[in-house]
Design an enzyme around this catalytic site. Sequence first.
Site, PDB file in Angstrom:
ATOM      1  N   LYS A 187       0.814  -1.221   0.000  1.00 31.23           N
ATOM      2  CA  LYS A 187       0.000   0.000   0.000  1.00 31.23           C
ATOM      3  C   LYS A 187       0.845   1.267   0.000  1.00 31.23           C
ATOM      4  O   LYS A 187       0.423   2.289  -0.535  1.00 31.23           O
ATOM      5  CB  LYS A 187      -0.954   0.013   1.187  1.00 31.23           C
ATOM      6  CG  LYS A 187      -2.085  -0.980   1.018  1.00 31.23           C
ATOM      7  CD  LYS A 187      -3.157  -0.797   2.063  1.00 31.23           C
ATOM      8  CE  LYS A 187      -4.297  -1.749   1.755  1.00 31.23           C
ATOM      9  NZ  LYS A 187      -5.156  -2.053   2.863  1.00 31.23           N
TER      10      LYS A 187
ATOM     11  N   LYS B 136     -11.383  -9.162 -12.606  1.00 30.66           N
ATOM     12  CA  LYS B 136     -12.551  -9.244 -11.727  1.00 30.66           C
ATOM     13  C   LYS B 136     -13.410  -7.989 -11.892  1.00 30.66           C
ATOM     14  O   LYS B 136     -12.914  -6.930 -12.282  1.00 30.66           O
ATOM     15  CB  LYS B 136     -12.129  -9.416 -10.273  1.00 30.66           C
ATOM     16  CG  LYS B 136     -11.639  -8.146  -9.603  1.00 30.66           C
ATOM     17  CD  LYS B 136     -11.610  -8.323  -8.100  1.00 30.66           C
ATOM     18  CE  LYS B 136     -11.509  -6.994  -7.371  1.00 30.66           C
ATOM     19  NZ  LYS B 136     -12.724  -6.173  -7.441  1.00 30.66           N
TER      20      LYS B 136
ATOM     21  N   LYS C 191     -15.831  -1.939  -8.769  1.00 29.91           N
ATOM     22  CA  LYS C 191     -16.699  -0.756  -8.839  1.00 29.91           C
ATOM     23  C   LYS C 191     -15.946   0.438  -9.406  1.00 29.91           C
ATOM     24  O   LYS C 191     -16.555   1.339  -9.964  1.00 29.91           O
ATOM     25  CB  LYS C 191     -17.329  -0.459  -7.481  1.00 29.91           C
ATOM     26  CG  LYS C 191     -16.434   0.186  -6.465  1.00 29.91           C
ATOM     27  CD  LYS C 191     -17.209   0.474  -5.198  1.00 29.91           C
ATOM     28  CE  LYS C 191     -16.617  -0.266  -4.030  1.00 29.91           C
ATOM     29  NZ  LYS C 191     -15.141  -0.238  -3.907  1.00 29.91           N
TER      30      LYS C 191
HETATM   31  P1  ATP Z   1     -12.462  -1.097  -6.007  1.00 30.29           P
HETATM   32  O1  ATP Z   1     -12.522  -1.164  -7.498  1.00 30.29           O
HETATM   33  O2  ATP Z   1     -12.657   0.284  -5.474  1.00 30.29           O
HETATM   34  O3  ATP Z   1     -11.303  -1.840  -5.407  1.00 30.29           O
HETATM   35  P2  ATP Z   1     -14.108  -3.392  -5.495  1.00 30.29           P
HETATM   36  O4  ATP Z   1     -15.305  -3.616  -6.328  1.00 30.29           O
HETATM   37  O5  ATP Z   1     -12.896  -4.206  -5.762  1.00 30.29           O
HETATM   38  O6  ATP Z   1     -13.796  -1.854  -5.516  1.00 30.29           O
HETATM   39  P3  ATP Z   1     -13.722  -3.482  -2.651  1.00 30.29           P
HETATM   40  O7  ATP Z   1     -14.274  -2.343  -1.864  1.00 30.29           O
HETATM   41  O8  ATP Z   1     -12.275  -3.505  -2.974  1.00 30.29           O
HETATM   42  O9  ATP Z   1     -14.581  -3.599  -3.998  1.00 30.29           O
HETATM   43  O10 ATP Z   1     -14.107  -4.851  -1.911  1.00 30.29           O
HETATM   44  C1  ATP Z   1     -15.275  -5.004  -1.139  1.00 30.29           C
HETATM   45  C2  ATP Z   1     -15.497  -6.486  -0.898  1.00 30.29           C
HETATM   46  O11 ATP Z   1     -15.992  -7.091  -2.089  1.00 30.29           O
HETATM   47  C3  ATP Z   1     -14.239  -7.264  -0.521  1.00 30.29           C
HETATM   48  O12 ATP Z   1     -14.604  -8.233   0.450  1.00 30.29           O
HETATM   49  C4  ATP Z   1     -13.848  -7.944  -1.818  1.00 30.29           C
HETATM   50  O13 ATP Z   1     -13.159  -9.160  -1.587  1.00 30.29           O
HETATM   51  C5  ATP Z   1     -15.197  -8.204  -2.468  1.00 30.29           C
HETATM   52  N1  ATP Z   1     -15.123  -8.184  -3.923  1.00 30.29           N
HETATM   53  C6  ATP Z   1     -14.672  -7.149  -4.671  1.00 30.29           C
HETATM   54  N2  ATP Z   1     -14.786  -7.419  -5.975  1.00 30.29           N
HETATM   55  C7  ATP Z   1     -15.347  -8.666  -6.059  1.00 30.29           C
HETATM   56  C8  ATP Z   1     -15.719  -9.498  -7.147  1.00 30.29           C
HETATM   57  N3  ATP Z   1     -15.541  -9.113  -8.399  1.00 30.29           N
HETATM   58  N4  ATP Z   1     -16.267 -10.692  -6.859  1.00 30.29           N
HETATM   59  C9  ATP Z   1     -16.437 -11.101  -5.590  1.00 30.29           C
HETATM   60  N5  ATP Z   1     -16.100 -10.370  -4.521  1.00 30.29           N
HETATM   61  C10 ATP Z   1     -15.565  -9.150  -4.745  1.00 30.29           C
HETATM   62 MG    MG Z   2     -10.973  -3.829  -4.616  1.00 30.18          MG
END
Ligand code: ATP
Ligand code: MG
Length: 344
Positions: A116, A211, A214
């Site tokens: 990080k 993956k 968001k």
């Molecule tokens: P960012 O793009 O801002 O990293 P993100 O969609 O990856 O957003 P996070 O806030 O990083 O979301 O993660 C929130 C939770 O959702 C975590 O527990 C992460 O493991 C889970 N998660 C994130 N993306 C996925 C996915 N594509 N499928 C399943 N679980 C997910």
């Molecule tokens: Mg993430």
Amino acid sequence: METILTGIRVNGELTLGNLLGALLPMARLSEQYKATHQINVFVPDLHTIIADVDGNLADNTMKSLRYYAAAGLDLGHENIRIYRQSYVSAHSELCWILDCIATMGEMGRMTQFKEKSEGRDSANVGIFNYPVLMAADILLYSAKYVPVGEDQFQHLELTRNLGERFNNKYGEVFRLPATTAEQAAFMKGLAAEGGKADGIRIRDLLNPEKKMSKSSPAENSKIMMSDSPEAAAKKIMSAATDSVGKVQFDMFNQPGISNLLQILALTTGDTLESVVARYSGETNYGDFKRKVAEAVELFMTDFQAREAEVSDADILAAFLRGEKYANQVANAKLLEAQKAIGLR
Ligand code: ATP
Ligand code: MG
């Protein structure tokens, strides 16, 4: 009763991936254990401010809780305590005490910190220190199980080390969480019972090698839980597939189709095996996608209806109850530590 401690990440918005991969498994875990365990569900808002917050943190917290409740988290169950970290000042106070026995060397070895901070001088001290705060989050409640991803195992080890070091120096105050091997076994048990969809990664709809995230700029690459059910269905219809021409579960060679099979299973509540058995060999991708789109549309409609039923008053009542409990437990443990040191 043993305590299971789990933090819920607060985000203003949520993708279908977040819901299927994080919220639903967490809600299922709490259903599975609420009769036999104390379940502490906390909003780690002090951890959240390590990075810039998108939107207003208090608003995001309410929105996230509404999503969790819609996903099945029981806001009213007596064994489920829901609290915001910053409403329990003992977390910050114990963090400082543990800071004084943690070493620069061990903290500098934390992989998450290295990743990080990327060695930047401008990285904030919170990024360096948050594993100690995490140790306080756990030790204050004598939590045994802390379901986290493998990337957090090093921090669980640190928690055990700091707790043990404190006990050796000042006397038995802290109960250590389970070893990482025991944690892994606990989590494997959850996965086997469908409790935690461990390792499930919903893929990006346009680029299924990645993956779903968001933060991805492409609107059609992700389904937001605030999308209309019809818009979500359209995004499924425009999802990238492949030129193989046959439905099969093969994440490596057919990640797009495999992702749709996964989504179909999770949104209908069927097992992946039965969905794969039903659609394998299908050669008309259009027909198959329509099935997935229908399932997603129905799932979104149900979810949004449940979400609309959750009131702010229910959420605030859960916080009030949880924070009263958390302050009692955490302050009592903090006082023990303060007395052991000679601060009281
Ligand atoms: P960012 O793009 O801002 O990293 P993100 O969609 O990856 O957003 P996070 O806030 O990083 O979301 O993660 C929130 C939770 O959702 C975590 O527990 C992460 O493991 C889970 N998660 C994130 N993306 C996925 C996915 N594509 N499928 C399943 N679980 C997910
Ligand atoms: Mg993430």
